[in-house]
Design a protein around this motif. Sequence first.
Motif, PDB file in Angstrom:
ATOM      1  N   LYS A  96       0.852  -1.188   0.000  1.00  0.00           N
ATOM      2  CA  LYS A  96       0.000   0.000   0.000  1.00  0.00           C
ATOM      3  C   LYS A  96       0.889   1.239   0.000  1.00  0.00           C
ATOM      4  N   GLY A  97       1.987   1.173   0.738  1.00  0.00           N
ATOM      5  CA  GLY A  97       2.908   2.308   0.770  1.00  0.00           C
ATOM      6  C   GLY A  97       3.382   2.670  -0.628  1.00  0.00           C
ATOM      7  N   GLN A  98       3.670   1.648  -1.412  1.00  0.00           N
ATOM      8  CA  GLN A  98       4.102   1.869  -2.796  1.00  0.00           C
ATOM      9  C   GLN A  98       2.982   2.541  -3.602  1.00  0.00           C
ATOM     10  N   LEU A  99       1.758   2.033  -3.437  1.00  0.00           N
ATOM     11  CA  LEU A  99       0.595   2.609  -4.141  1.00  0.00           C
ATOM     12  C   LEU A  99       0.326   4.039  -3.680  1.00  0.00           C
ATOM     13  N   VAL A 100       0.503   4.298  -2.403  1.00  0.00           N
ATOM     14  CA  VAL A 100       0.231   5.636  -1.858  1.00  0.00           C
ATOM     15  C   VAL A 100       1.246   6.644  -2.405  1.00  0.00           C
ATOM     16  N   LEU A 101       2.513   6.245  -2.449  1.00  0.00           N
ATOM     17  CA  LEU A 101       3.521   7.187  -2.965  1.00  0.00           C
ATOM     18  C   LEU A 101       3.327   7.417  -4.463  1.00  0.00           C
ATOM     19  N   ASN A 102       2.902   6.373  -5.167  1.00  0.00           N
ATOM     20  CA  ASN A 102       2.572   6.554  -6.584  1.00  0.00           C
ATOM     21  C   ASN A 102       1.396   7.533  -6.730  1.00  0.00           C
ATOM     22  N   THR A 103       0.425   7.422  -5.830  1.00  0.00           N
ATOM     23  CA  THR A 103      -0.725   8.337  -5.858  1.00  0.00           C
ATOM     24  C   THR A 103      -0.276   9.763  -5.572  1.00  0.00           C
ATOM     25  N   LEU A 104       0.610   9.913  -4.599  1.00  0.00           N
ATOM     26  CA  LEU A 104       1.085  11.262  -4.267  1.00  0.00           C
ATOM     27  C   LEU A 104       1.803  11.896  -5.459  1.00  0.00           C
ATOM     28  N   ARG A 105       2.572  11.076  -6.161  1.00  0.00           N
ATOM     29  CA  ARG A 105       3.229  11.589  -7.377  1.00  0.00           C
ATOM     30  C   ARG A 105       2.194  12.091  -8.380  1.00  0.00           C
ATOM     31  N   SER A 106       1.079  11.332  -8.535  1.00  0.00           N
ATOM     32  CA  SER A 106       0.027  11.737  -9.479  1.00  0.00           C
ATOM     33  C   SER A 106      -0.659  13.015  -9.014  1.00  0.00           C
ATOM     34  N   VAL A 107      -0.833  13.141  -7.703  1.00  0.00           N
ATOM     35  CA  VAL A 107      -1.493  14.334  -7.161  1.00  0.00           C
ATOM     36  C   VAL A 107      -0.611  15.560  -7.382  1.00  0.00           C
ATOM     37  N   ILE A 108       0.663  15.406  -7.114  1.00  0.00           N
ATOM     38  CA  ILE A 108       1.594  16.530  -7.292  1.00  0.00           C
ATOM     39  C   ILE A 108       1.716  16.869  -8.775  1.00  0.00           C
TER      40      ILE A 108
END
Length: 568
Positions: free
Chosen positions: A418-430
């Motif tokens: 999930k941590g990997q998915l969350v950081l990928n999501t944060l990259r998309s948000v930024i």
Amino acid sequence: MKKGRYLLAVAFSALFAQQTCGQQRVIADTPQAFTHADTLRGMLTPERSCYDVRFYHLDVRIDPIAQFISGSNTIVFVADSEFRRMQVDLFSNLRVEGVTLDGTVAVPYERDSNALFLDLPRILAKGSTHSVTIAYSGNAIVAKNPPWQGGFTWRQDSSGSPWVAVTCEGIGASCWWPNKDHQSDEPDSMLISVTVPPGLEDVSNGRLRGTQQLKDGWTRYDWFVSYPINNYNVTVNIGRFAHFNDVYLSGKDTLTLDYYVLPDHVEKARRQFTQVRSMLKAFEKYFGAYPFVRDGYKLVEAPHNGMEHQSAIAYGNRFLDGYVGRSSSDVGLKFDFIIVHESAHEWWGNSVTARDVADMWIHESFAAYAEALFVEHMFGREASLEYINAKKQNVRNAEPIIGVYDVQHEGSGDMYDKGQLVLNTLRSVIDNDPLWFAILRGLTETYKYKVINADTVIAFVNRMAGKDYSYFFDQYLKKPGIPQFEVFVIQKRDSVTARYRWSTDVRGFRMPIKVTTSENGYEFIEPTTTWKSLLLHSIEPEDFKVAENLFYVNVKLRYGYVDSKLGN
Ligand SMILES: [Zn+2]
């Protein structure tokens, strides 16, 4: 080195999951109340915060036949305040042979659970430097299931020679040597002296300073670590190893690569370990220079899957790609998971360290995300998204990623996938890759060799991005579930409208997300927790999509063919 801060202990029941490096594994979801021993282990008590460790000299004799260890650890420290009583940690099954202050003065002590309270003969002045030496011996805990359930692993290689390893992330280094067993304090450097029987060799962290033949035929190996090191990274690898080496140009530095494997495995290792070079290239690109260049980089074959022991990574992936030949995606079978994941910890965990194990996600989520960046570097962004999104099937969303502070409690095993998915999501948000990579690099460089917590990471991201993403971290790290994106796509007589909102645990959640506003045309919209409407152009209701490969969310999509009454 210490980044200490005194916090009150929180003791209440929580779900218990255990995970260490490599792959997470859930032990049990049974309610567990924290105990006095958990507080002694996990809290920065006044008897711990009063001193700052500068140097350890661990000097230990290891007998693989008797499975017995004996020796001492000298702790050199600076008094941060006036004090007379101090806490050191050592598991209660190990015998204390004696404690001295500054090399000579005997120190009385009390034992409480796995803690040792030293009553010094005099008050130490603030700012003064002293040492305590704790001599000890015993049969240290045997690892039930290394590296996850740690302790010693006593094995034999195919020729019958002893092959010994130790792993102690989670359980704590105090299961085999006395130290201040709290992640907030690392020595600035360390000498690890390991004495082994004739014919055997020890490989520990750092550089070999020398060996000494003792009168009884045993040999002492002196390994010097010239950087701060987490206690759980301190290790021994005892056996008969074949050794080969290589060098890697790291900027202007030459990084030595040393490999120790069982003699039968040299050929396979020479082939498999060529991946180290591409790993270093990728990680130096994203995270900056290898952080422990003076100490070099080593892989040491271990009788367990692997562990991120600083500058002496334990390798047990059987020279296979994937995780012992398995992966949740095809692209995951194209590289050696242990080489990539454990090495990522040199930046995330070993250099940048969480001050409390509740924030172990700083080690594991970023190391897991580093795997995805390795895939991106080697095989491209699409392959990386395939790698990341295949992890969804493993996520449980049952407990928060951040654990309970001050009681030695790690958060959910979701901190990996999930941590990997969350950081990928944060990259998309930024949505700004140069900024995203500057944030990652900024974290590794700003907090190099330092100890930080979740708030440090969140504040750093917010500052760099110039936006407040606290709502994002609050939901993804501090709550069990992921945000639910509720969408109602409504076909009116001559138009299609989407009504949408976030349904989350965190009030004020406002993550932007990409959806199709025309056929296959993705655009950002800015949902909040109240309903909003969007007119969709030349699109059939069924063609409406959310960019779920970029954003890890739970989409609840409904359709209507008449204008419906929704709580607007
Ligand atoms: Zn790990």
